[in-house]
Design a protein around this motif. Structure first.
Motif, short mmCIF file in Angstrom:
data_model
loop_
_atom_site.label_atom_id
_atom_site.label_comp_id
_atom_site.label_asym_id
_atom_site.label_seq_id
_atom_site.Cartn_x
_atom_site.Cartn_y
_atom_site.Cartn_z
N GLY A 10 -36.64 59.41 -20.12
CA GLY A 10 -37.41 60.63 -20.36
C GLY A 10 -37.33 61.62 -19.22
O GLY A 10 -38.20 62.48 -19.07
N ALA A 11 -36.29 61.51 -18.40
CA ALA A 11 -36.14 62.41 -17.25
C ALA A 11 -34.69 62.40 -16.80
O ALA A 11 -33.98 61.39 -16.98
N PRO A 12 -34.21 63.50 -16.19
CA PRO A 12 -32.86 63.49 -15.61
C PRO A 12 -32.79 62.48 -14.46
O PRO A 12 -33.70 62.41 -13.64
N LEU A 13 -31.72 61.74 -14.42
CA LEU A 13 -31.53 60.73 -13.37
C LEU A 13 -30.51 61.15 -12.33
O LEU A 13 -30.49 60.62 -11.22
N LEU A 14 -29.64 62.09 -12.71
CA LEU A 14 -28.57 62.54 -11.83
C LEU A 14 -28.57 64.05 -11.74
O LEU A 14 -28.81 64.75 -12.73
N GLU A 15 -28.32 64.54 -10.54
CA GLU A 15 -28.09 65.97 -10.33
C GLU A 15 -26.59 66.17 -10.22
O GLU A 15 -25.95 65.63 -9.31
N ARG A 16 -26.02 66.91 -11.16
CA ARG A 16 -24.57 67.15 -11.15
C ARG A 16 -24.25 68.26 -10.17
O ARG A 16 -24.83 69.35 -10.25
N ARG A 17 -23.32 67.98 -9.24
CA ARG A 17 -22.92 68.97 -8.25
C ARG A 17 -21.41 69.05 -8.21
O ARG A 17 -20.72 68.21 -8.80
N HIS A 18 -20.89 70.05 -7.51
CA HIS A 18 -19.44 70.24 -7.48
C HIS A 18 -18.72 69.08 -6.81
O HIS A 18 -17.55 68.82 -7.09
N ASP A 19 -19.40 68.36 -5.90
CA ASP A 19 -18.76 67.27 -5.18
C ASP A 19 -19.16 65.90 -5.71
O ASP A 19 -18.94 64.89 -5.07
N GLY A 20 -19.74 65.86 -6.90
CA GLY A 20 -20.14 64.58 -7.48
C GLY A 20 -21.55 64.62 -8.03
O GLY A 20 -21.98 65.64 -8.57
N THR B 256 -19.36 59.61 -8.25
CA THR B 256 -18.83 60.50 -9.29
C THR B 256 -18.69 59.71 -10.58
O THR B 256 -18.48 58.49 -10.57
N LEU B 257 -18.76 60.42 -11.71
CA LEU B 257 -18.56 59.78 -13.00
C LEU B 257 -17.13 59.29 -13.13
O LEU B 257 -16.86 58.22 -13.69
N THR B 258 -16.20 60.07 -12.61
CA THR B 258 -14.78 59.71 -12.70
C THR B 258 -14.49 58.41 -11.96
O THR B 258 -13.81 57.51 -12.48
N ALA B 259 -15.00 58.27 -10.74
CA ALA B 259 -14.77 57.05 -9.96
C ALA B 259 -15.41 55.85 -10.62
O ALA B 259 -14.84 54.75 -10.63
#
Length: 298
Positions: A49-59, A22-25
């Motif tokens: 030049g591309a997304p590196l992370l998939e943001r999801r509800h659990d992190g 998670t970003l918070t941790a």
């Protein structure tokens, strides 16, 4: 913009996010604000030049591009750190192995393996850290640990679904047991019948849906006390405050006043002890530690 434009800070932040989940941790671990972490990730994604992370509800979860960048980031950060040590006149660490382990493995298995390794290969330095199985899987992929001792429960799924799959080796497969106060009526025999576990009070981890109660019970367990720490759990058991489940790996470390007994009847509750690492050639120091852990597990 090219990935070569990425800053070292952004690479460090990205590796921390990948490991923490998670970003918070990651922000907490680095001493940054969450917005600062977000800005570094955004800058790295622009460079890639591309997304590196998939943001999801659990992190967050790494994308395919994120997995590639993570491998490169880990190598770059490690090389820079090695160069900094050399420039500072510090010795290099060619024989340092980083080991991760889940909580109960630290009670007996890990200390025994490290003691044996010191006798046979005293030049190898091992640094260790405790973590949950998901956290240690992320640490392996982030390159912050070389080996991890993990716990696995039925149906024995892989510790994560990322690719490439982690290389897993079963160190041992043993049945779960119950810790009970020495003065408890259930402690009189050499085993506990599963039927006698009905109506008992349990000591469980607070965030694990009752983990600590016997998993094969056909009733909702009464959780009398919630504790994360194994020493606290076993201290409560010794004080007659309830029962708790324990892996066999923890049995040698139980305090006085506690008996650890097998359970008979009902389905067998098996647990696997796994040694995990990223696929690929195994450096010699890592191989020596892996061998010491296999021998200790026997």
């Amino acid at each position: 913009m090219a990935l070569t434009d990425a800053s070292l800070t952004a690479l460090r932040v990205f590796r921390e996010v990948a490991e923490r989940g998670t970003l918070t941790a990651a922000a907490t671990a680095l001493g940054y604000t969450q917005s600062a972490v977000s800005r570094q990730i955004a800058a790295l994604e622009r460079a890639a030049g591309a997304p590196l992370l998939e943001r999801r509800h659990d992190g967050v979860r790494l994308t395919a591009a994120g997995r590639i960048v993570l491998r490169r980031a880990a190598a770059v950060v490690d090389q820079v750190d090695a160069g900094a040590r050399e420039l500072a006149g510090l010795p290099g660490e060619p024989a340092t192995v980083r080991l991760g382990w889940f909580a109960s493995a630290g009670a007996a298995l890990v200390p025994e393996a490290l003691a044996a390794l010191r006798r046979t290969h005293p030049a190898i330095t091992v640094t260790t850290r405790e973590g949950s199985t998901p956290a240690l899987a992320r640490a392996l992929r982030a390159g912050t640990v070389d080996l991890a001792v993990l716990a696995s429960v039925p149906p024995f799924r892989p510790p994560d679904t990322e690719q490439p799959a982690l290389e897993l080796r079963t160190l041992a497969e043993r049945s779960l047991r119950v810790a009970v106060a020495a003065g408890h009526p259930l402690a009189r025999g050499d085993y506990i019948d599963v039927a006698d576990l009905h109506g008992q009070r349990w000591i469980a981890s607070p965030e694990s849906n009752g983990m600590g109660a016997w998993p094969g019970l056909d009733e909702r367990p009464e959780i009398a006390h919630a504790a994360r720490d194994w020493l606290a759990k076993l201290g409560l058991v010794a004080a007659g405050q309830g029962l708790t489940t324990v892996p066999v790996t923890l049995a040698p470390a139980v305090p006085d006043g506690v008996r650890v007994l097998p359970v008979r009847g009902g389905p067998q509750e098996q647990r696997r002890l796994l040694l995990a690492r990223l696929p690929g050639p195994m450096p010699e120091p890592v191989a020596h530690l892996a061998q010491a852990l296999r021998r200790a597990a026997l």
